[in-house]
Design a protein around this motif. Structure first.
Motif, PDB file in Angstrom:
ATOM      1  N   MET A  55      45.241  46.896  47.001  1.00 44.39           N
ATOM      2  CA  MET A  55      44.505  45.774  46.440  1.00 44.39           C
ATOM      3  C   MET A  55      43.403  46.381  45.583  1.00 44.39           C
ATOM      4  SD  MET A  55      44.234  43.236  49.714  1.00 44.39           S
ATOM      5  CE  MET A  55      43.843  44.496  50.901  1.00 44.39           C
ATOM      6  N   PRO A  56      42.834  45.632  44.646  1.00 47.67           N
ATOM      7  CA  PRO A  56      41.792  46.211  43.803  1.00 47.67           C
ATOM      8  C   PRO A  56      40.655  46.859  44.608  1.00 47.67           C
ATOM      9  CG  PRO A  56      42.483  44.126  42.886  1.00 47.67           C
ATOM     10  CD  PRO A  56      43.183  44.267  44.225  1.00 47.67           C
ATOM     11  N   GLY A  57      40.219  46.247  45.682  1.00 39.97           N
ATOM     12  CA  GLY A  57      39.130  46.813  46.487  1.00 39.97           C
ATOM     13  C   GLY A  57      39.525  48.085  47.209  1.00 39.97           C
ATOM     14  N   THR A  58      40.774  48.144  47.688  1.00 39.09           N
ATOM     15  CA  THR A  58      41.204  49.339  48.407  1.00 39.09           C
ATOM     16  C   THR A  58      41.431  50.503  47.446  1.00 39.09           C
ATOM     17  OG1 THR A  58      43.542  48.659  48.354  1.00 39.09           O
ATOM     18  CG2 THR A  58      42.249  48.022  50.288  1.00 39.09           C
ATOM     19  N   LEU A  59      41.956  50.221  46.278  1.00 41.23           N
ATOM     20  CA  LEU A  59      42.166  51.278  45.291  1.00 41.23           C
ATOM     21  C   LEU A  59      40.826  51.838  44.831  1.00 41.23           C
ATOM     22  CD1 LEU A  59      43.940  53.017  43.509  1.00 41.23           C
ATOM     23  CD2 LEU A  59      44.032  51.130  41.867  1.00 41.23           C
ATOM     24  N   ARG A  60      39.898  50.966  44.541  1.00 37.73           N
ATOM     25  CA  ARG A  60      38.575  51.407  44.080  1.00 37.73           C
ATOM     26  C   ARG A  60      37.875  52.259  45.139  1.00 37.73           C
ATOM     27  NH1 ARG A  60      34.766  51.916  40.901  1.00 37.73           N
ATOM     28  NH2 ARG A  60      32.629  51.282  41.169  1.00 37.73           N
ATOM     29  N   THR A  61      37.902  51.828  46.388  1.00 37.35           N
ATOM     30  CA  THR A  61      37.252  52.589  47.457  1.00 37.35           C
ATOM     31  C   THR A  61      37.923  53.944  47.638  1.00 37.35           C
ATOM     32  OG1 THR A  61      36.594  50.537  48.543  1.00 37.35           O
ATOM     33  CG2 THR A  61      36.536  52.539  49.875  1.00 37.35           C
ATOM     34  N   ASP A 110      49.254  56.859  49.169  1.00 40.43           N
ATOM     35  CA  ASP A 110      50.237  55.869  49.609  1.00 40.43           C
ATOM     36  C   ASP A 110      49.523  54.811  50.439  1.00 40.43           C
ATOM     37  OD1 ASP A 110      52.654  54.574  50.134  1.00 40.43           O
ATOM     38  OD2 ASP A 110      52.992  55.773  51.941  1.00 40.43           O
ATOM     39  N   PHE A 111      49.531  53.580  49.949  1.00 41.92           N
ATOM     40  CA  PHE A 111      48.842  52.472  50.606  1.00 41.92           C
ATOM     41  C   PHE A 111      49.809  51.732  51.512  1.00 41.92           C
ATOM     42  CE2 PHE A 111      46.229  53.496  47.078  1.00 41.92           C
ATOM     43  CZ  PHE A 111      44.942  53.125  47.423  1.00 41.92           C
ATOM     44  N   GLU A 112      49.484  51.692  52.806  1.00 38.21           N
ATOM     45  CA  GLU A 112      50.275  50.919  53.749  1.00 38.21           C
ATOM     46  C   GLU A 112      49.700  49.513  53.787  1.00 38.21           C
ATOM     47  OE1 GLU A 112      50.267  52.922  57.515  1.00 38.21           O
ATOM     48  OE2 GLU A 112      50.756  54.842  56.597  1.00 38.21           O
ATOM     49  N   LEU A 116      45.017  42.351  54.854  1.00 44.27           N
ATOM     50  CA  LEU A 116      43.838  41.922  54.113  1.00 44.27           C
ATOM     51  C   LEU A 116      42.530  42.414  54.720  1.00 44.27           C
ATOM     52  CD1 LEU A 116      44.894  38.280  53.246  1.00 44.27           C
ATOM     53  CD2 LEU A 116      45.065  40.327  51.828  1.00 44.27           C
ATOM     54  N   THR A 117      42.580  43.004  55.935  1.00 42.75           N
ATOM     55  CA  THR A 117      41.346  43.434  56.567  1.00 42.75           C
ATOM     56  C   THR A 117      41.270  44.931  56.827  1.00 42.75           C
ATOM     57  OG1 THR A 117      42.250  42.933  58.738  1.00 42.75           O
ATOM     58  CG2 THR A 117      40.937  41.220  57.675  1.00 42.75           C
ATOM     59  N   ASP A 137      38.299  49.387  55.938  1.00 38.84           N
ATOM     60  CA  ASP A 137      38.084  48.074  56.547  1.00 38.84           C
ATOM     61  C   ASP A 137      37.326  47.191  55.575  1.00 38.84           C
ATOM     62  OD1 ASP A 137      39.336  48.200  58.990  1.00 38.84           O
ATOM     63  OD2 ASP A 137      37.539  48.737  60.118  1.00 38.84           O
ATOM     64  N   ARG A 138      37.620  45.900  55.668  1.00 38.49           N
ATOM     65  CA  ARG A 138      36.910  44.935  54.824  1.00 38.49           C
ATOM     66  C   ARG A 138      35.564  44.616  55.469  1.00 38.49           C
ATOM     67  NH1 ARG A 138      38.204  41.313  50.835  1.00 38.49           N
ATOM     68  NH2 ARG A 138      40.426  41.627  51.049  1.00 38.49           N
ATOM     69  N   ALA A 139      34.524  44.688  54.657  1.00 40.36           N
ATOM     70  CA  ALA A 139      33.177  44.298  55.065  1.00 40.36           C
ATOM     71  C   ALA A 139      32.691  43.306  54.019  1.00 40.36           C
ATOM     72  CB  ALA A 139      32.256  45.508  55.133  1.00 40.36           C
ATOM     73  N   ASP A 140      32.585  42.066  54.418  1.00 40.81           N
ATOM     74  CA  ASP A 140      32.265  40.988  53.477  1.00 40.81           C
ATOM     75  C   ASP A 140      33.366  40.932  52.417  1.00 40.81           C
ATOM     76  OD1 ASP A 140      29.895  40.342  54.870  1.00 40.81           O
ATOM     77  OD2 ASP A 140      28.844  41.951  53.831  1.00 40.81           O
ATOM     78  N   ASP A 141      33.018  41.125  51.156  1.00 39.16           N
ATOM     79  CA  ASP A 141      34.004  41.046  50.080  1.00 39.16           C
ATOM     80  C   ASP A 141      34.452  42.408  49.579  1.00 39.16           C
ATOM     81  OD1 ASP A 141      34.039  38.304  50.124  1.00 39.16           O
ATOM     82  OD2 ASP A 141      32.474  38.093  48.606  1.00 39.16           O
ATOM     83  N   GLU A 142      33.991  43.479  50.212  1.00 36.22           N
ATOM     84  CA  GLU A 142      34.338  44.822  49.759  1.00 36.22           C
ATOM     85  C   GLU A 142      34.958  45.619  50.893  1.00 36.22           C
ATOM     86  OE1 GLU A 142      30.975  46.744  48.072  1.00 36.22           O
ATOM     87  OE2 GLU A 142      30.638  45.182  46.584  1.00 36.22           O
ATOM     88  N   PHE A 143      35.607  46.710  50.534  1.00 36.19           N
ATOM     89  CA  PHE A 143      36.170  47.608  51.536  1.00 36.19           C
ATOM     90  C   PHE A 143      35.261  48.814  51.699  1.00 36.19           C
ATOM     91  CE2 PHE A 143      39.922  45.148  50.793  1.00 36.19           C
ATOM     92  CZ  PHE A 143      40.585  45.187  52.008  1.00 36.19           C
TER      93      PHE A 143
END
Length: 153
Positions: A55-61, A110-112, A116-117, A137-143
């Motif tokens: 997801m965009p947040g996981t890739l960015r983090t 490789d993203f498993e 969403l969390t 992990d998701r914290a509020d709207d960011e990972f």
């Protein structure tokens, strides 16, 4: 007659120049910086291939983690941590010691998921046998990053 012709010419010039005044003049004049985030934060320089479903947040983090490892910046890496139960800087420093050299090389992430969390990312650096496991992990709207102890520690 000449006055009328001058008015018409003046109106035509004004009509031609009016759209130019509405153009964005750039960040120096408008105050808006349109530089993409990946250029500003240096993640655009990473040699990274991606598989799975980020997801965009996981890739960015993930990109930020890899950049901080590449730069051997434990402080910046610790700032991404979500850990409440241990000192994030100590764990980040161990990660930098263990993975800093490998992070200088191209990587495959490789993203498993699609969860969403919580997302697990397996990173393989070129020339390195062991994978680098990253849990987000998701914290509020960011990972953010869960910093477990590095293998062998």
């Amino acid at each position: 007659m000449h006055r009328r012709r001058h008015r018409v010419i003046a109106l035509l010039l004004l009509a031609a120049l009016l759209p130019l005044t509405a153009c964005d003049t750039g960040p120096a004049v408008s105050g808006r910086d349109r530089t993409p985030g990946w250029v500003e934060d240096g993640t655009g320089e990473l040699a990274l291939k991606v598989t799975g479903q980020p997801m965009p947040g996981t890739l960015r983090t993930t990109q930020l983690v890899l950049r901080h490892l590449r730069d051997r910046d434990a402080d910046a890496l610790a700032a991404l941590a979500l850990n409440d139960d241990r000192e994030p800087y100590a764990v980040a420093q161990r990660w930098v010691e263990q993975w800093g050299e490998a992070a200088q090389k191209p990587a495959l992430a490789d993203f498993e998921g699609p969860d969403l969390t919580r997302v697990t990312v397996t990173v393989r650096f070129e020339g390195t046998a062991d994978p680098f496991e990253l849990v987000l992990d998701r914290a509020d709207d960011e990972f953010g990053v869960v910093l477990p102890q590095p293998a062998g520690q």
